[in-house]
Write a protein that holds these residues in place. Sequence first.
Motif, PDB file in Angstrom:
ATOM      1  N   GLU A 173      -4.106  -8.801  -6.195  1.00  0.00           N
ATOM      2  CA  GLU A 173      -3.004  -8.028  -6.679  1.00  0.00           C
ATOM      3  C   GLU A 173      -3.211  -6.632  -6.478  1.00  0.00           C
ATOM      4  O   GLU A 173      -2.429  -5.887  -5.880  1.00  0.00           O
ATOM      5  CB  GLU A 173      -2.080  -8.564  -7.814  1.00  0.00           C
ATOM      6  CG  GLU A 173      -1.641 -10.164  -7.623  1.00  0.00           C
ATOM      7  CD  GLU A 173      -1.477 -10.378  -9.068  1.00  0.00           C
ATOM      8  OE1 GLU A 173      -1.997 -10.490  -9.976  1.00  0.00           O
ATOM      9  OE2 GLU A 173      -0.025 -10.888  -9.081  1.00  0.00           O
ATOM     10  N   SER A 174      -4.182  -6.306  -7.068  1.00  0.00           N
ATOM     11  CA  SER A 174      -4.368  -4.744  -7.150  1.00  0.00           C
ATOM     12  C   SER A 174      -4.778  -4.195  -5.658  1.00  0.00           C
ATOM     13  O   SER A 174      -4.108  -3.127  -5.397  1.00  0.00           O
ATOM     14  CB  SER A 174      -5.724  -4.631  -7.972  1.00  0.00           C
ATOM     15  OG  SER A 174      -5.386  -4.801  -9.213  1.00  0.00           O
ATOM     16  N   VAL A 175      -5.607  -5.016  -4.910  1.00  0.00           N
ATOM     17  CA  VAL A 175      -5.765  -4.611  -3.548  1.00  0.00           C
ATOM     18  C   VAL A 175      -4.248  -4.516  -2.867  1.00  0.00           C
ATOM     19  O   VAL A 175      -4.169  -3.524  -2.136  1.00  0.00           O
ATOM     20  CB  VAL A 175      -6.865  -5.282  -3.005  1.00  0.00           C
ATOM     21  CG1 VAL A 175      -6.754  -5.018  -1.532  1.00  0.00           C
ATOM     22  CG2 VAL A 175      -8.213  -5.263  -3.526  1.00  0.00           C
ATOM     23  N   GLN A 176      -3.580  -5.469  -2.899  1.00  0.00           N
ATOM     24  CA  GLN A 176      -2.296  -5.256  -2.321  1.00  0.00           C
ATOM     25  C   GLN A 176      -1.261  -4.348  -2.536  1.00  0.00           C
ATOM     26  O   GLN A 176      -0.770  -3.533  -1.931  1.00  0.00           O
ATOM     27  CB  GLN A 176      -1.753  -6.845  -2.386  1.00  0.00           C
ATOM     28  CG  GLN A 176      -2.288  -7.927  -1.732  1.00  0.00           C
ATOM     29  CD  GLN A 176      -1.724  -9.409  -1.959  1.00  0.00           C
ATOM     30  OE1 GLN A 176      -1.074  -9.489  -3.232  1.00  0.00           O
ATOM     31  NE2 GLN A 176      -2.192 -10.366  -1.370  1.00  0.00           N
ATOM     32  N   ALA A 177      -1.277  -4.212  -3.772  1.00  0.00           N
ATOM     33  CA  ALA A 177      -0.697  -3.039  -4.609  1.00  0.00           C
ATOM     34  C   ALA A 177      -0.965  -1.740  -4.117  1.00  0.00           C
ATOM     35  O   ALA A 177      -0.188  -0.782  -3.706  1.00  0.00           O
ATOM     36  CB  ALA A 177      -0.561  -3.151  -6.067  1.00  0.00           C
ATOM     37  N   TRP A 178      -2.142  -1.522  -4.065  1.00  0.00           N
ATOM     38  CA  TRP A 178      -2.944  -0.164  -3.427  1.00  0.00           C
ATOM     39  C   TRP A 178      -2.559   0.148  -1.958  1.00  0.00           C
ATOM     40  O   TRP A 178      -2.234   0.991  -1.681  1.00  0.00           O
ATOM     41  CB  TRP A 178      -4.171  -0.230  -3.789  1.00  0.00           C
ATOM     42  CG  TRP A 178      -4.823   0.631  -4.984  1.00  0.00           C
ATOM     43  CD1 TRP A 178      -5.346   0.146  -6.171  1.00  0.00           C
ATOM     44  CD2 TRP A 178      -4.620   1.879  -5.443  1.00  0.00           C
ATOM     45  NE1 TRP A 178      -5.578   0.831  -7.256  1.00  0.00           N
ATOM     46  CE2 TRP A 178      -5.164   2.246  -6.797  1.00  0.00           C
ATOM     47  CE3 TRP A 178      -4.148   3.022  -4.842  1.00  0.00           C
ATOM     48  CZ2 TRP A 178      -5.409   3.540  -7.279  1.00  0.00           C
ATOM     49  CZ3 TRP A 178      -4.227   4.245  -5.351  1.00  0.00           C
ATOM     50  CH2 TRP A 178      -4.789   4.380  -6.586  1.00  0.00           C
ATOM     51  N   GLU A 179      -2.641  -0.996  -1.237  1.00  0.00           N
ATOM     52  CA  GLU A 179      -2.451  -0.805   0.241  1.00  0.00           C
ATOM     53  C   GLU A 179      -0.903  -0.576   0.501  1.00  0.00           C
ATOM     54  O   GLU A 179      -0.699   0.044   1.404  1.00  0.00           O
ATOM     55  CB  GLU A 179      -3.162  -2.029   0.823  1.00  0.00           C
ATOM     56  CG  GLU A 179      -4.606  -1.901   0.948  1.00  0.00           C
ATOM     57  CD  GLU A 179      -4.977  -3.329   1.521  1.00  0.00           C
ATOM     58  OE1 GLU A 179      -4.592  -4.103   1.952  1.00  0.00           O
ATOM     59  OE2 GLU A 179      -6.278  -3.087   1.880  1.00  0.00           O
ATOM     60  N   ALA A 180      -0.170  -1.148  -0.519  1.00  0.00           N
ATOM     61  CA  ALA A 180       1.075  -0.910  -0.373  1.00  0.00           C
ATOM     62  C   ALA A 180       1.564   0.365  -0.653  1.00  0.00           C
ATOM     63  O   ALA A 180       2.313   1.150   0.040  1.00  0.00           O
ATOM     64  CB  ALA A 180       2.231  -2.030  -1.004  1.00  0.00           C
ATOM     65  N   PHE A 181       0.779   1.187  -1.436  1.00  0.00           N
ATOM     66  CA  PHE A 181       0.992   2.314  -2.154  1.00  0.00           C
ATOM     67  C   PHE A 181       0.442   3.495  -1.138  1.00  0.00           C
ATOM     68  O   PHE A 181       1.233   4.373  -0.795  1.00  0.00           O
ATOM     69  CB  PHE A 181       0.484   2.474  -3.554  1.00  0.00           C
ATOM     70  CG  PHE A 181       0.811   3.998  -4.106  1.00  0.00           C
ATOM     71  CD1 PHE A 181       1.930   4.261  -4.362  1.00  0.00           C
ATOM     72  CD2 PHE A 181      -0.733   4.514  -4.481  1.00  0.00           C
ATOM     73  CE1 PHE A 181       2.168   5.479  -5.136  1.00  0.00           C
ATOM     74  CE2 PHE A 181      -0.281   5.882  -4.868  1.00  0.00           C
ATOM     75  CZ  PHE A 181       1.033   6.219  -5.119  1.00  0.00           C
ATOM     76  N   GLU A 182      -0.561   3.254  -0.584  1.00  0.00           N
ATOM     77  CA  GLU A 182      -1.094   4.311   0.168  1.00  0.00           C
ATOM     78  C   GLU A 182      -1.826   3.822   1.318  1.00  0.00           C
ATOM     79  O   GLU A 182      -2.580   4.708   2.101  1.00  0.00           O
ATOM     80  CB  GLU A 182      -2.307   5.208  -0.685  1.00  0.00           C
ATOM     81  CG  GLU A 182      -3.505   4.307  -0.936  1.00  0.00           C
ATOM     82  CD  GLU A 182      -4.472   5.311  -1.798  1.00  0.00           C
ATOM     83  OE1 GLU A 182      -4.313   6.479  -2.214  1.00  0.00           O
ATOM     84  OE2 GLU A 182      -5.528   5.012  -1.813  1.00  0.00           O
ATOM     85  N   GLY A 183      -1.816   2.712   1.717  1.00  0.00           N
ATOM     86  CA  GLY A 183      -2.346   2.328   2.986  1.00  0.00           C
ATOM     87  C   GLY A 183      -3.899   1.570   2.658  1.00  0.00           C
ATOM     88  O   GLY A 183      -4.281   1.658   1.732  1.00  0.00           O
ATOM     89  N   PRO A 184      -4.491   1.058   3.778  1.00  0.00           N
ATOM     90  CA  PRO A 184      -5.696   0.344   3.401  1.00  0.00           C
ATOM     91  C   PRO A 184      -6.878   1.354   3.317  1.00  0.00           C
ATOM     92  O   PRO A 184      -6.983   2.468   3.465  1.00  0.00           O
ATOM     93  CB  PRO A 184      -5.932   0.003   5.024  1.00  0.00           C
ATOM     94  CG  PRO A 184      -4.837  -0.220   5.609  1.00  0.00           C
ATOM     95  CD  PRO A 184      -3.922   0.858   5.214  1.00  0.00           C
ATOM     96  N   ASN A 185      -7.649   0.746   2.221  1.00  0.00           N
ATOM     97  CA  ASN A 185      -8.749   1.702   1.694  1.00  0.00           C
ATOM     98  C   ASN A 185     -10.157   0.791   1.647  1.00  0.00           C
ATOM     99  O   ASN A 185      -9.976   0.130   0.678  1.00  0.00           O
ATOM    100  CB  ASN A 185      -8.702   2.468   0.496  1.00  0.00           C
ATOM    101  CG  ASN A 185      -9.816   3.595   0.001  1.00  0.00           C
ATOM    102  OD1 ASN A 185     -10.729   3.132   0.076  1.00  0.00           O
ATOM    103  ND2 ASN A 185      -9.345   4.676  -0.280  1.00  0.00           N
TER     104      ASN A 185
END
Length: 146
Positions: free
Chosen positions: A117-129
């Motif tokens: 969920e953290s990965v998905q939330a970060w990617e929704a927030f700023e894109g893939p990293n």
Amino acid sequence: MSWRAFSETDPSDIPHERLEPFKHRVARLSETHGADSFLYVDASIAKTQVGGHLWWRRWSDPHVVVFLYVQFSDGRLEDLALERALLDAEIDAWERGEYVDEKTGSVHALTWLGTVESVQAWEAFEGPNDERRAFLSGSSGQDAAW
């Protein structure tokens, strides 16, 4: 004498034991009107110029700086940088499951998201990293605590 200001330091080279469970994580902030806000925790390494000018600069030892991004349900976005002096107090609040909004003084309950969920939330927030994804996938054993 080296012409490089300082060598690149990886954040994992400077451990902060209390920060580790929260590094690169996302928490859901509970609000009274039922909408969700999110707290994003990121960490980096900083060195402060302690003296000198131009090429004669002197730098402090590397230290951890934590960047917080708070995305409120009303669309407001806040970003904060926490230096060493403030970090332990903030971690104390996170361990109690709380986040204090600096502007309003209101206290929000935190629910930490798991790795996926953290990965998905970060990617929704700023894109893939890829770096953040690799870091979080390496901490899969911590998911049970969230």
